[in-house]
Motif scaffolding. Structure first.
Motif, PDB file in Angstrom:
ATOM      1  N   SER A  38     -38.592  25.809   3.727  1.00  0.00           N
ATOM      2  CA  SER A  38     -38.405  26.832   4.757  1.00  0.00           C
ATOM      3  C   SER A  38     -37.261  27.751   4.343  1.00  0.00           C
ATOM      4  CB  SER A  38     -38.153  26.209   6.132  1.00  0.00           C
ATOM      5  OG  SER A  38     -36.968  25.470   6.147  1.00  0.00           O
ATOM      6  N   GLU A  39     -37.460  29.021   4.577  1.00  0.00           N
ATOM      7  CA  GLU A  39     -36.452  30.012   4.212  1.00  0.00           C
ATOM      8  C   GLU A  39     -35.986  30.712   5.476  1.00  0.00           C
ATOM      9  OE1 GLU A  39     -35.916  33.959   1.385  1.00  0.00           O
ATOM     10  OE2 GLU A  39     -37.640  32.659   1.112  1.00  0.00           O
ATOM     11  N   HIS A  40     -34.695  30.884   5.571  1.00  0.00           N
ATOM     12  CA  HIS A  40     -34.089  31.515   6.736  1.00  0.00           C
ATOM     13  C   HIS A  40     -33.303  32.728   6.256  1.00  0.00           C
ATOM     14  CE1 HIS A  40     -35.135  27.893   9.000  1.00  0.00           C
ATOM     15  NE2 HIS A  40     -34.787  27.263   7.897  1.00  0.00           N
ATOM     16  N   LEU A  41     -33.678  33.906   6.743  1.00  0.00           N
ATOM     17  CA  LEU A  41     -32.987  35.127   6.362  1.00  0.00           C
ATOM     18  C   LEU A  41     -31.762  35.302   7.240  1.00  0.00           C
ATOM     19  CD1 LEU A  41     -36.086  37.449   5.871  1.00  0.00           C
ATOM     20  CD2 LEU A  41     -34.792  36.194   4.136  1.00  0.00           C
ATOM     21  N   CYS A  42     -30.631  35.486   6.604  1.00  0.00           N
ATOM     22  CA  CYS A  42     -29.357  35.607   7.305  1.00  0.00           C
ATOM     23  C   CYS A  42     -28.852  37.039   7.165  1.00  0.00           C
ATOM     24  CB  CYS A  42     -28.351  34.633   6.710  1.00  0.00           C
ATOM     25  SG  CYS A  42     -28.961  32.931   6.579  1.00  0.00           S
ATOM     26  N   SER A  43     -27.774  37.336   7.838  1.00  0.00           N
ATOM     27  CA  SER A  43     -27.212  38.681   7.750  1.00  0.00           C
ATOM     28  C   SER A  43     -26.639  38.932   6.358  1.00  0.00           C
ATOM     29  CB  SER A  43     -26.118  38.864   8.805  1.00  0.00           C
ATOM     30  OG  SER A  43     -25.063  37.967   8.565  1.00  0.00           O
TER      31      SER A  43
ATOM     32  N   ARG B  18     -28.784  23.565  14.142  1.00  0.00           N
ATOM     33  CA  ARG B  18     -30.232  23.278  14.125  1.00  0.00           C
ATOM     34  C   ARG B  18     -31.074  24.444  14.601  1.00  0.00           C
ATOM     35  NH1 ARG B  18     -29.868  18.436  18.155  1.00  0.00           N
ATOM     36  NH2 ARG B  18     -28.385  19.468  19.492  1.00  0.00           N
ATOM     37  N   ASP B  19     -30.561  25.283  15.495  1.00  0.00           N
ATOM     38  CA  ASP B  19     -31.324  26.441  15.963  1.00  0.00           C
ATOM     39  C   ASP B  19     -31.079  27.678  15.114  1.00  0.00           C
ATOM     40  OD1 ASP B  19     -32.445  24.999  18.100  1.00  0.00           O
ATOM     41  OD2 ASP B  19     -30.689  25.401  19.353  1.00  0.00           O
ATOM     42  N   ASP B  20     -30.127  27.598  14.197  1.00  0.00           N
ATOM     43  CA  ASP B  20     -29.798  28.727  13.323  1.00  0.00           C
ATOM     44  C   ASP B  20     -29.225  28.198  12.009  1.00  0.00           C
ATOM     45  OD1 ASP B  20     -29.124  31.143  12.138  1.00  0.00           O
ATOM     46  OD2 ASP B  20     -27.306  31.394  13.341  1.00  0.00           O
ATOM     47  N   PRO B  21     -30.090  27.816  11.065  1.00  0.00           N
ATOM     48  CA  PRO B  21     -29.605  27.275   9.797  1.00  0.00           C
ATOM     49  C   PRO B  21     -28.652  28.202   9.049  1.00  0.00           C
ATOM     50  CG  PRO B  21     -31.918  26.792  10.048  1.00  0.00           C
ATOM     51  CD  PRO B  21     -31.544  27.749  11.163  1.00  0.00           C
ATOM     52  N   CYS B  22     -28.680  29.485   9.327  1.00  0.00           N
ATOM     53  CA  CYS B  22     -27.732  30.408   8.693  1.00  0.00           C
ATOM     54  C   CYS B  22     -26.309  30.106   9.146  1.00  0.00           C
ATOM     55  CB  CYS B  22     -28.085  31.859   9.023  1.00  0.00           C
ATOM     56  SG  CYS B  22     -29.648  32.385   8.282  1.00  0.00           S
ATOM     57  N   GLY B  23     -26.162  29.397  10.238  1.00  0.00           N
ATOM     58  CA  GLY B  23     -24.853  29.036  10.748  1.00  0.00           C
ATOM     59  C   GLY B  23     -24.049  28.183   9.790  1.00  0.00           C
TER      60      GLY B  23
END
Length: 123
Positions: A60-65, A103-108
């Motif tokens: 899974s890939e999470h796009l962050c700022s 868990r709700d925001d892996p970019c965290g």
């Protein structure tokens, strides 16, 4: 501007069904005060499975700022990368606290106070 990709081995959490008792949100199972670098392969696998389950699964890939992305490795890659923690004093509980807080925001993982010990191992 290129995209910086951060691959998290476990977060990798460890880093997909839930190991340990209870469902997502409970802890992973290995001893909380144990250093990640000193876990048995079985305990490392449990941690990796738990982390990945809470953060969307392997790949899974999470796009962050800022053009940053966080991509989760497979369980096998996470376990294989355990030696990356040899120079790091990260405990199981520190990693679990980071994962639960993000868990709700892996970019965290890049900014959360609870993730500073995890980030120190990567950067």
């Amino acid at each position: 501007m290129g995209v910086l990709a951060i691959t998290l081995s476990a977060l990798a959490a460890a880093t997909l069904g839930v190991a340990g008792c209870g469902g997502p949100g409970s802890y992973s199972g290995p001893p909380p005060d144990e250093l990640v670098s000193e876990l048995s392969r079985e305990d490392m696998r449990d941690l990796c499975v738990w982390v990945l389950d809470l953060h969307g699964g392997a790949g899974s890939e999470h796009l962050c700022s800022g053009g940053v992305s966080v991509t989760l490795d497979s369980v096998d890659e996470c376990v294989r990368d355990q030696d990356e923690f040899d120079d790091c004093s990260l405990t199981v509980r520190q990693w679990e606290d980071c994962v639960l807080d993000t868990r709700d925001d892996p970019c965290g993982i890049l900014t959360a106070r609870s993730c500073r010990p995890v980030a120190a191992c990567y950067f």
